[in-house]
Design an enzyme around this catalytic site. Structure first.
Site, mmCIF file in Angstrom:
data_model
loop_
_atom_site.group_PDB
_atom_site.id
_atom_site.type_symbol
_atom_site.label_atom_id
_atom_site.label_comp_id
_atom_site.label_asym_id
_atom_site.label_seq_id
_atom_site.Cartn_x
_atom_site.Cartn_y
_atom_site.Cartn_z
ATOM 1 N N LYS A 141 19.917 3.472 -17.793
ATOM 2 C CA LYS A 141 20.252 2.804 -16.532
ATOM 3 C C LYS A 141 20.262 1.289 -16.670
ATOM 4 C CE LYS A 141 19.322 6.430 -13.251
ATOM 5 N NZ LYS A 141 18.660 6.881 -12.038
ATOM 6 N N LYS A 223 25.598 12.860 -18.820
ATOM 7 C CA LYS A 223 25.289 13.832 -17.775
ATOM 8 C C LYS A 223 25.981 13.442 -16.461
ATOM 9 C CE LYS A 223 21.170 12.387 -15.257
ATOM 10 N NZ LYS A 223 21.603 12.751 -13.915
ATOM 11 N N LYS A 226 24.505 10.994 -9.916
ATOM 12 C CA LYS A 226 24.834 10.441 -8.601
ATOM 13 C C LYS A 226 25.246 8.991 -8.723
ATOM 14 C CE LYS A 226 21.062 12.545 -6.320
ATOM 15 N NZ LYS A 226 19.945 11.819 -6.911
HETATM 16 P P1 ATP Z 1 20.710 9.158 -10.339
HETATM 17 O O1 ATP Z 1 21.953 8.933 -11.132
HETATM 18 O O2 ATP Z 1 20.587 8.309 -9.116
HETATM 19 O O3 ATP Z 1 19.454 9.147 -11.211
HETATM 20 P P2 ATP Z 1 20.769 12.015 -10.538
HETATM 21 O O4 ATP Z 1 22.072 12.681 -10.397
HETATM 22 O O5 ATP Z 1 20.215 11.843 -11.916
HETATM 23 O O6 ATP Z 1 20.842 10.640 -9.766
HETATM 24 P P3 ATP Z 1 18.138 12.621 -9.499
HETATM 25 O O7 ATP Z 1 17.831 12.478 -8.051
HETATM 26 O O8 ATP Z 1 17.683 11.540 -10.432
HETATM 27 O O9 ATP Z 1 19.732 12.818 -9.654
HETATM 28 O O10 ATP Z 1 17.576 14.011 -10.019
HETATM 29 C C1 ATP Z 1 17.348 15.126 -9.145
HETATM 30 C C2 ATP Z 1 17.221 16.378 -9.972
HETATM 31 O O11 ATP Z 1 18.521 16.754 -10.462
HETATM 32 C C3 ATP Z 1 16.318 16.239 -11.207
HETATM 33 O O12 ATP Z 1 15.584 17.443 -11.352
HETATM 34 C C4 ATP Z 1 17.289 16.077 -12.339
HETATM 35 O O13 ATP Z 1 16.743 16.510 -13.567
HETATM 36 C C5 ATP Z 1 18.434 16.978 -11.868
HETATM 37 N N1 ATP Z 1 19.702 16.572 -12.443
HETATM 38 C C6 ATP Z 1 20.295 15.373 -12.300
HETATM 39 N N2 ATP Z 1 21.471 15.341 -12.944
HETATM 40 C C7 ATP Z 1 21.600 16.557 -13.541
HETATM 41 C C8 ATP Z 1 22.620 17.140 -14.369
HETATM 42 N N3 ATP Z 1 23.697 16.463 -14.700
HETATM 43 N N4 ATP Z 1 22.453 18.425 -14.786
HETATM 44 C C9 ATP Z 1 21.346 19.123 -14.421
HETATM 45 N N5 ATP Z 1 20.343 18.627 -13.656
HETATM 46 C C10 ATP Z 1 20.483 17.358 -13.211
HETATM 47 MG MG MG Z 2 18.413 10.720 -12.171
#
Ligand code: ATP
Ligand code: MG
Length: 358
Positions: A141, A223, A226
Site C-alpha cells: 500500500k 489480489k 477495494k
Molecule cells: P483494501 O484494498 O481497502 O485493503 P480489501 O479488498 O483488501 O480492501 P479488506 O477490508 O482489507 O478488503 O479485507 C476484508 C476481508 O476480505 C479480509 O478477510 C481479507 O483477507 C479479504 N479479502 C480481501 N481481498 C481479498 C481477495 N482478493 N481474495 C480473497 N479475500 C480477500
Molecule cells: Mg485489505
C-alpha cells in the site's frame, strides 16, 4: 479428548469444544470465539465475499461470532467524512444481505468500542518498528512512498492485533492476504503474555484453500482490492448485470485458448476459481465442458453465473438500503454487546501492565 482437572474436554469436528464436568457429568458446550473485520473502504467485491464474508455466514451457527466494520482501519488511507459515513452503513447492509444474522453474530462498528484504540496503543509497546516495516500489506500500500503514507498505515497491524486479542479470539476467518497479520497478532500476544503473564488467547487464522485469494481481473498477479484505483479490476457486489458482463468480457486472459487452471495460466485459474466457488462445480468438470470451446463461451457463461449468484444478495440489499434504521439498530446493539466484553479485558490488561493508581 483430554482431561483437565475435574473437566473432560472434547474437541469436535467443527472446532466445538465440549466440557464435561465431573462428578456430575453435566455436559456444557463452549463455542469457539470467531472474530473478523472488514474495512468500509470502498466497493465490496467478489474477493471479500468469497475469501471472507461467505465463510463467516456459512460457519456462523457453529461459533461465537464477532464481526467488525473496521472504520478506524479505513483511516489509514485517504478518505473523506462523507465517503466513510456512507461506506459504513452500506457495508453493514452488505453483511446483512449476505446472510450475517444478528441473532448469531455480534456486528458492530470498531470506533463505537473505544477499547480497540486503547489496547492498540498498549500493544504498540510490545511491537517492534521493524516488524511493522516488514509487513507485505504496508509495503504494497505504501508503494515505495514510505515517507508520505500515514503513520496509521504502518500501525495498522497493531490495531488489528488489538481487535482480535481484545475478545479472546480462537479463530480469525480471513483471506490469504491477512495471514501475515494474524501471525504478527500471535507474536504480539505471546510477547505480552511472556512479559506480563497469561492474558491473551493466541488466535489461529482460518483460511480456506479455495477463494482465499481472488485476483484482479486486470492483473492476475495482484489480489482483487477495494482500494484498487481501476474499477474494472474488481466485481463489486453491487455491480448490475451489464456491468458484470462487461467486466468479465474485458478481463485479461492468458496466451493460448484452452480453458485450464494451471500455473502458467493465472488469469484463467482465477476465472475458473470464481466459477467453481459460485456454482459449486469442481474445476476439472468445468474445464472438460469448455474443452476446445475457447475463452469467449466460457467468459459469457461465467458472467451469468456471477450475475445469478449475486442477484439474491442484491435484492435483499436494495430492501435494506430503503430502510437504514434496520442496520443502525443492529450496529447499536452489536456495539453494546462488544463493549461489555471488551471492557472486562481492558481492566485486566491495565492491571497487568501496572497502569493507573491501582
Ligand atoms: P483494501 O484494498 O481497502 O485493503 P480489501 O479488498 O483488501 O480492501 P479488506 O477490508 O482489507 O478488503 O479485507 C476484508 C476481508 O476480505 C479480509 O478477510 C481479507 O483477507 C479479504 N479479502 C480481501 N481481498 C481479498 C481477495 N482478493 N481474495 C480473497 N479475500 C480477500
Ligand atoms: Mg485489505
Amino acid at each position: 479428548m483430554l482431561a483437565q482437572g475435574g473437566v473432560v474436554v472434547t474437541v469436535g469436528a467443527t472446532g466445538e469444544v465440549a466440557l464435561t464436568e465431573r462428578p456430575t457429568a453435566v455436559a456444557r458446550t463452549i463455542r469457539q470465539r470467531v472474530f473478523s473485520g472488514i474495512q468500509p473502504s470502498g466497493n465490496f467485491h467478489l474477493g471479500n465475499y468469497l475469501g471472507a464474508i461467505r465463510n463467516w455466514v456459512d460457519q456462523q451457527a457453529s461459533f461465537d461470532n464477532i464481526f467488525c466494520i473496521v472504520d478506524l482501519h479505513a483511516l489509514s488511507q485517504p478518505t473523506t467524512r462523507e465517503l466513510l459515513r456512507a461506506n459504513i452503513l452500506s457495508l453493514a447492509n452488505v453483511l446483512l444481505a449476505s446472510g450475517l444474522d444478528p441473532a448469531q453474530s455480534i456486528i458492530f462498528v470498531q470506533s463505537d468500542v473505544r477499547e480497540h484504540t486503547e489496547l492498540c496503543w498498549l500493544l504498540g509497546s510490545v511491537t517492534q518498528y521493524g516488524e511493522l516495516r516488514r509487513m507485505t500489506q504496508f509495503k504494497d500500500k505504501a508503494g515505495g512512498k514510505d515517507e508520505r503514507v500515514s503513520a496509521a498505515l504502518l500501525f495498522y497491524p497493531v490495531l488489528q492485533a488489538a481487535d482480535i486479542l481484545l475478545y479472546d479470539t480462537n479463530r480469525v476467518p480471513v483471506g490469504e492476504d491477512q495471514k501475515q497479520h494474524i501471525e504478527l497478532t500471535r507474536d504480539i500476544g505471546a510477547r505480552f503474555n511472556a512479559r506480563y503473564g497469561e492474558t491473551f488467547v493466541l488466535p489461529e487464522p482460518d483460511i480456506k484453500t479455495a477463494g482465499a485469494r481472488v485476483m484482479s481481473l486486470e492483473d492476475p498477479t495482484r489480489k482483487m482490492s477495494k482500494s484498487d484505483a481501476n474499477p474494472n479490476a474488481a466485481i463489486a457486489l453491487t455491480d448490475d448485470a451489464d456491468t458484470i458482463r462487461r467486466k468479465i468480457r474485458r478481463a485479461v486472459t492468458d496466451s493460448g485458448s484452452e480453458v485450464l487452471a494451471a500455473p502458467e495460466k493465472p488469469a484463467l485459474t482465477n476465472l475458473l476459481t470464481i466459477y467453481s466457488l459460485l456454482s459449486g462445480e469442481p474445476i476439472p468438470a468445468i474445464e472438460t465442458r469448455y474443452a476446445g470451446k475457447g475463452y469467449g463461451a466460457f467468459k459469457s457463461d461465467l458472467a451469468e453465473v456471477v450475475v445469478s449468484s449475486l442477484a439474491p444478495i442484491q435484492t435483499r440489499l436494495a430492501e435494506l438500503n430503503q430502510d437504514p434504521e434496520v442496520a443502525r439498530a443492529v450496529l447499536t446493539e452489536g456495539a453494546e454487546r462488544a463493549h461489555t466484553r471488551a471492557a472486562v479485558k481492558m481492566t485486566e490488561v491495565q492491571d497487568r501492565m501496572g497502569l493507573g493508581p491501582g
